[in-house]
Design a protein around this motif. Structure first.
Motif, PDB file in Angstrom:
ATOM      1  N   GLY A   1       0.815  -1.206   0.000  1.00 37.08           N
ATOM      2  CA  GLY A   1       0.000   0.000   0.000  1.00 37.08           C
ATOM      3  C   GLY A   1       0.850   1.259   0.000  1.00 37.08           C
ATOM      4  O   GLY A   1       0.540   2.233  -0.695  1.00 37.08           O
ATOM      5  N   ILE A   2       1.936   1.244   0.768  1.00 41.80           N
ATOM      6  CA  ILE A   2       2.843   2.391   0.776  1.00 41.80           C
ATOM      7  C   ILE A   2       3.421   2.623  -0.621  1.00 41.80           C
ATOM      8  O   ILE A   2       3.456   3.756  -1.115  1.00 41.80           O
ATOM      9  CB  ILE A   2       3.978   2.177   1.799  1.00 41.80           C
ATOM     10  CG1 ILE A   2       3.411   2.203   3.222  1.00 41.80           C
ATOM     11  CG2 ILE A   2       5.062   3.250   1.645  1.00 41.80           C
ATOM     12  CD1 ILE A   2       4.437   1.889   4.293  1.00 41.80           C
ATOM     13  N   LEU A   3       3.860   1.539  -1.261  1.00 46.50           N
ATOM     14  CA  LEU A   3       4.417   1.674  -2.612  1.00 46.50           C
ATOM     15  C   LEU A   3       3.358   2.139  -3.602  1.00 46.50           C
ATOM     16  O   LEU A   3       3.672   2.850  -4.559  1.00 46.50           O
ATOM     17  CB  LEU A   3       5.003   0.338  -3.074  1.00 46.50           C
ATOM     18  CG  LEU A   3       6.331  -0.054  -2.441  1.00 46.50           C
ATOM     19  CD1 LEU A   3       6.769  -1.426  -2.950  1.00 46.50           C
ATOM     20  CD2 LEU A   3       7.400   0.978  -2.752  1.00 46.50           C
ATOM     21  N   GLY A   4       2.110   1.744  -3.376  1.00 47.85           N
ATOM     22  CA  GLY A   4       1.035   2.242  -4.229  1.00 47.85           C
ATOM     23  C   GLY A   4       0.883   3.744  -4.099  1.00 47.85           C
ATOM     24  O   GLY A   4       0.688   4.450  -5.097  1.00 47.85           O
ATOM     25  N   GLY A   5       0.983   4.251  -2.884  1.00 47.76           N
ATOM     26  CA  GLY A   5       0.891   5.693  -2.681  1.00 47.76           C
ATOM     27  C   GLY A   5       2.092   6.434  -3.225  1.00 47.76           C
ATOM     28  O   GLY A   5       1.972   7.540  -3.760  1.00 47.76           O
ATOM     29  N   VAL A   6       3.265   5.823  -3.121  1.00 48.41           N
ATOM     30  CA  VAL A   6       4.486   6.480  -3.597  1.00 48.41           C
ATOM     31  C   VAL A   6       4.516   6.572  -5.113  1.00 48.41           C
ATOM     32  O   VAL A   6       4.916   7.585  -5.683  1.00 48.41           O
ATOM     33  CB  VAL A   6       5.738   5.732  -3.080  1.00 48.41           C
ATOM     34  CG1 VAL A   6       6.998   6.234  -3.772  1.00 48.41           C
ATOM     35  CG2 VAL A   6       5.864   5.917  -1.575  1.00 48.41           C
ATOM     36  N   GLY A   7       4.111   5.499  -5.798  1.00 48.36           N
ATOM     37  CA  GLY A   7       4.230   5.541  -7.255  1.00 48.36           C
ATOM     38  C   GLY A   7       3.355   4.561  -8.005  1.00 48.36           C
ATOM     39  O   GLY A   7       3.552   4.341  -9.196  1.00 48.36           O
ATOM     40  N   GLY A   8       2.370   3.966  -7.353  1.00 42.25           N
ATOM     41  CA  GLY A   8       1.496   3.026  -8.041  1.00 42.25           C
ATOM     42  C   GLY A   8       2.094   1.649  -8.247  1.00 42.25           C
ATOM     43  O   GLY A   8       1.566   0.847  -9.015  1.00 42.25           O
ATOM     44  N   PHE A   9       3.190   1.333  -7.532  1.00 46.17           N
ATOM     45  CA  PHE A   9       3.876   0.050  -7.725  1.00 46.17           C
ATOM     46  C   PHE A   9       3.277  -1.013  -6.803  1.00 46.17           C
ATOM     47  O   PHE A   9       3.930  -1.491  -5.880  1.00 46.17           O
ATOM     48  CB  PHE A   9       5.374   0.209  -7.449  1.00 46.17           C
ATOM     49  CG  PHE A   9       6.005   1.353  -8.180  1.00 46.17           C
ATOM     50  CD1 PHE A   9       5.993   1.413  -9.562  1.00 46.17           C
ATOM     51  CD2 PHE A   9       6.601   2.397  -7.482  1.00 46.17           C
ATOM     52  CE1 PHE A   9       6.579   2.477 -10.241  1.00 46.17           C
ATOM     53  CE2 PHE A   9       7.193   3.462  -8.144  1.00 46.17           C
ATOM     54  CZ  PHE A   9       7.169   3.501  -9.528  1.00 46.17           C
ATOM     55  N   VAL A  10       2.032  -1.387  -7.036  1.00 49.61           N
ATOM     56  CA  VAL A  10       1.327  -2.254  -6.092  1.00 49.61           C
ATOM     57  C   VAL A  10       1.566  -3.739  -6.337  1.00 49.61           C
ATOM     58  O   VAL A  10       1.245  -4.561  -5.485  1.00 49.61           O
ATOM     59  CB  VAL A  10      -0.199  -1.981  -6.135  1.00 49.61           C
ATOM     60  CG1 VAL A  10      -0.499  -0.562  -5.711  1.00 49.61           C
ATOM     61  CG2 VAL A  10      -0.764  -2.268  -7.518  1.00 49.61           C
ATOM     62  N   GLY A  11       2.124  -4.122  -7.479  1.00 53.13           N
ATOM     63  CA  GLY A  11       2.193  -5.527  -7.819  1.00 53.13           C
ATOM     64  C   GLY A  11       3.478  -6.246  -7.484  1.00 53.13           C
ATOM     65  O   GLY A  11       3.487  -7.475  -7.347  1.00 53.13           O
ATOM     66  N   ALA A  12       4.589  -5.513  -7.336  1.00 55.51           N
ATOM     67  CA  ALA A  12       5.894  -6.167  -7.219  1.00 55.51           C
ATOM     68  C   ALA A  12       6.029  -6.999  -5.941  1.00 55.51           C
ATOM     69  O   ALA A  12       6.444  -8.159  -5.989  1.00 55.51           O
ATOM     70  CB  ALA A  12       7.008  -5.124  -7.287  1.00 55.51           C
ATOM     71  N   LEU A  13       5.703  -6.434  -4.796  1.00 59.59           N
ATOM     72  CA  LEU A  13       5.860  -7.169  -3.535  1.00 59.59           C
ATOM     73  C   LEU A  13       4.900  -8.362  -3.427  1.00 59.59           C
ATOM     74  O   LEU A  13       5.323  -9.437  -2.980  1.00 59.59           O
ATOM     75  CB  LEU A  13       5.687  -6.226  -2.337  1.00 59.59           C
ATOM     76  CG  LEU A  13       6.841  -5.237  -2.106  1.00 59.59           C
ATOM     77  CD1 LEU A  13       6.571  -4.393  -0.870  1.00 59.59           C
ATOM     78  CD2 LEU A  13       8.177  -5.961  -1.971  1.00 59.59           C
ATOM     79  N   PRO A  14       3.617  -8.242  -3.818  1.00 65.84           N
ATOM     80  CA  PRO A  14       2.771  -9.438  -3.819  1.00 65.84           C
ATOM     81  C   PRO A  14       3.313 -10.539  -4.732  1.00 65.84           C
ATOM     82  O   PRO A  14       3.227 -11.723  -4.394  1.00 65.84           O
ATOM     83  CB  PRO A  14       1.419  -8.911  -4.327  1.00 65.84           C
ATOM     84  CG  PRO A  14       1.408  -7.488  -3.914  1.00 65.84           C
ATOM     85  CD  PRO A  14       2.828  -7.020  -4.072  1.00 65.84           C
ATOM     86  N   ALA A  15       3.879 -10.156  -5.890  1.00 64.05           N
ATOM     87  CA  ALA A  15       4.457 -11.167  -6.790  1.00 64.05           C
ATOM     88  C   ALA A  15       5.646 -11.861  -6.124  1.00 64.05           C
ATOM     89  O   ALA A  15       5.795 -13.087  -6.210  1.00 64.05           O
ATOM     90  CB  ALA A  15       4.888 -10.508  -8.099  1.00 64.05           C
TER      91      ALA A  15
ATOM     92  N   GLN B   1      -3.563 -10.665  -8.972  1.00 66.09           N
ATOM     93  CA  GLN B   1      -4.359  -9.852  -9.887  1.00 66.09           C
ATOM     94  C   GLN B   1      -5.601  -9.221  -9.260  1.00 66.09           C
ATOM     95  O   GLN B   1      -5.858  -8.043  -9.499  1.00 66.09           O
ATOM     96  CB  GLN B   1      -4.705 -10.667 -11.133  1.00 66.09           C
ATOM     97  CG  GLN B   1      -3.469 -10.889 -12.002  1.00 66.09           C
ATOM     98  CD  GLN B   1      -3.789 -11.330 -13.412  1.00 66.09           C
ATOM     99  OE1 GLN B   1      -3.785 -12.503 -13.695  1.00 66.09           O
ATOM    100  NE2 GLN B   1      -4.071 -10.393 -14.281  1.00 66.09           N
ATOM    101  N   PRO B   2      -6.392  -9.929  -8.443  1.00 66.32           N
ATOM    102  CA  PRO B   2      -7.512  -9.222  -7.804  1.00 66.32           C
ATOM    103  C   PRO B   2      -7.036  -8.083  -6.900  1.00 66.32           C
ATOM    104  O   PRO B   2      -7.684  -7.034  -6.820  1.00 66.32           O
ATOM    105  CB  PRO B   2      -8.204 -10.327  -6.985  1.00 66.32           C
ATOM    106  CG  PRO B   2      -7.775 -11.598  -7.608  1.00 66.32           C
ATOM    107  CD  PRO B   2      -6.393 -11.362  -8.114  1.00 66.32           C
ATOM    108  N   PHE B   3      -5.902  -8.289  -6.235  1.00 65.59           N
ATOM    109  CA  PHE B   3      -5.344  -7.235  -5.396  1.00 65.59           C
ATOM    110  C   PHE B   3      -4.982  -6.013  -6.231  1.00 65.59           C
ATOM    111  O   PHE B   3      -5.300  -4.874  -5.875  1.00 65.59           O
ATOM    112  CB  PHE B   3      -4.115  -7.760  -4.658  1.00 65.59           C
ATOM    113  CG  PHE B   3      -3.354  -6.704  -3.897  1.00 65.59           C
ATOM    114  CD1 PHE B   3      -3.863  -6.175  -2.721  1.00 65.59           C
ATOM    115  CD2 PHE B   3      -2.139  -6.223  -4.368  1.00 65.59           C
ATOM    116  CE1 PHE B   3      -3.177  -5.193  -2.026  1.00 65.59           C
ATOM    117  CE2 PHE B   3      -1.446  -5.245  -3.684  1.00 65.59           C
ATOM    118  CZ  PHE B   3      -1.959  -4.726  -2.510  1.00 65.59           C
TER     119      PHE B   3
END
Length: 243
Positions: free
Chosen positions: A140-154, A172-174
């Motif tokens: 969530g923090i990375l999503g706020g910083v730059g929209g990078f929401v997928g890397a850590l879940p992957a 993908q649902p996340f």
């Protein structure tokens, strides 16, 4: 305008193919191409809407594999991390955080690819609610910083050695939910300008075709092939965050 539209369409095609095959990395791949020539204020809504469309296309096939209680918990803590990321973006050392995540991805993906090349078994790592909470909050923090929401879940799905359908049904649902939240925020902030919407519309056919080809490639990938693709994209994503 036409040359810009062609570039956006080409970037969305490549990014959609990667997202269709691996389940994430649309934003990272497309941003790596577009941010060199298109202003960030235009790029942001195109990336978010493009990611939302590309990721949503794969959801019907993954529906039966989704672990809904785990996804709800992961998404809930990620939403709590989102305002922290926005605060860091506005006041804190956002570039240092992004670079730190990039370094983590490079080291992790490089290490795991080396183990595969040496034919070593992956280390066994167990998950859990507390670990999910930490990874979700950081995402969530990375999503706020730059929209990078997928890397850590992957990376988290790969660490636990999940089968490819389970990994995608987690990622993908996340990503779809987080990008939908981000899209609402961008709309309220006035980022959905006429130019951004026109560029997104112009890129949609290329995005749909790229996603479709990527999904076809995913179906044909064996489990180990999927893992290699996932790790290579994590490595590329990490490098893109460092550059």
């Amino acid at each position: 305008m036409w040359s810009e539209a062609a570039l956006v369409a080409g970037a969305c095609f490549v990014a959609a193919f990667c997202a269709g095959m691996a389940g994430f990395a649309f934003v990272l791949v497309a941003a790596g191409i577009l941010l060199h020539v298109v202003p960030p204020a235009i790029t942001a809504p195109v990336l978010v809407l493009g990611s939302l469309m590309a990721q949503s296309m794969a959801l019907p096939a993954l529906w039966k594999h989704i672990d809904w209680p785990r996804l709800r918990f992961f998404l809930g803590v990620a939403v709590l991390g989102l305002p922290v990321g926005l605060l860091v973006l506005a006041k804190g050392p956002a570039p240092m955080i992004v670079a730190g995540v990039g370094l983590l991805l490079v080291v992790y993906a490089g290490y795991m690819l080396s183990r595969i090349a040496l034919r070593l078994a992956p280390p066994a790592v167990g998950g859990g609610r507390a670990a999910d909470g930490v990874v979700g909050f950081l995402s969530g923090i990375l999503g706020g910083v730059g929209g990078f929401v997928g890397a850590l879940p992957a990376m988290w799905a790969d660490i636990q050695g999940w089968p490819k359908d389970r990994a995608r049904a987690f990622m993908q649902p996340f990503i779809v939910a987080m990008q939908a939240i981000t899209a609402v925020g961008l709309a309220f902030a006035g980022f959905f300008t006429t130019e951004a919407l026109v560029l997104t519309a112009a890129a949609t056919p290329a995005l749909v075709v790229g996603t479709w080809i990527g999904l076809r490639a995913y179906v044909r990938l064996p489990a180990q092939g999927f893992r290699v693709v996932l790790l290579v994209l994590l490595l590329v994503s990490g490098i893109s965050l460092l550059v």
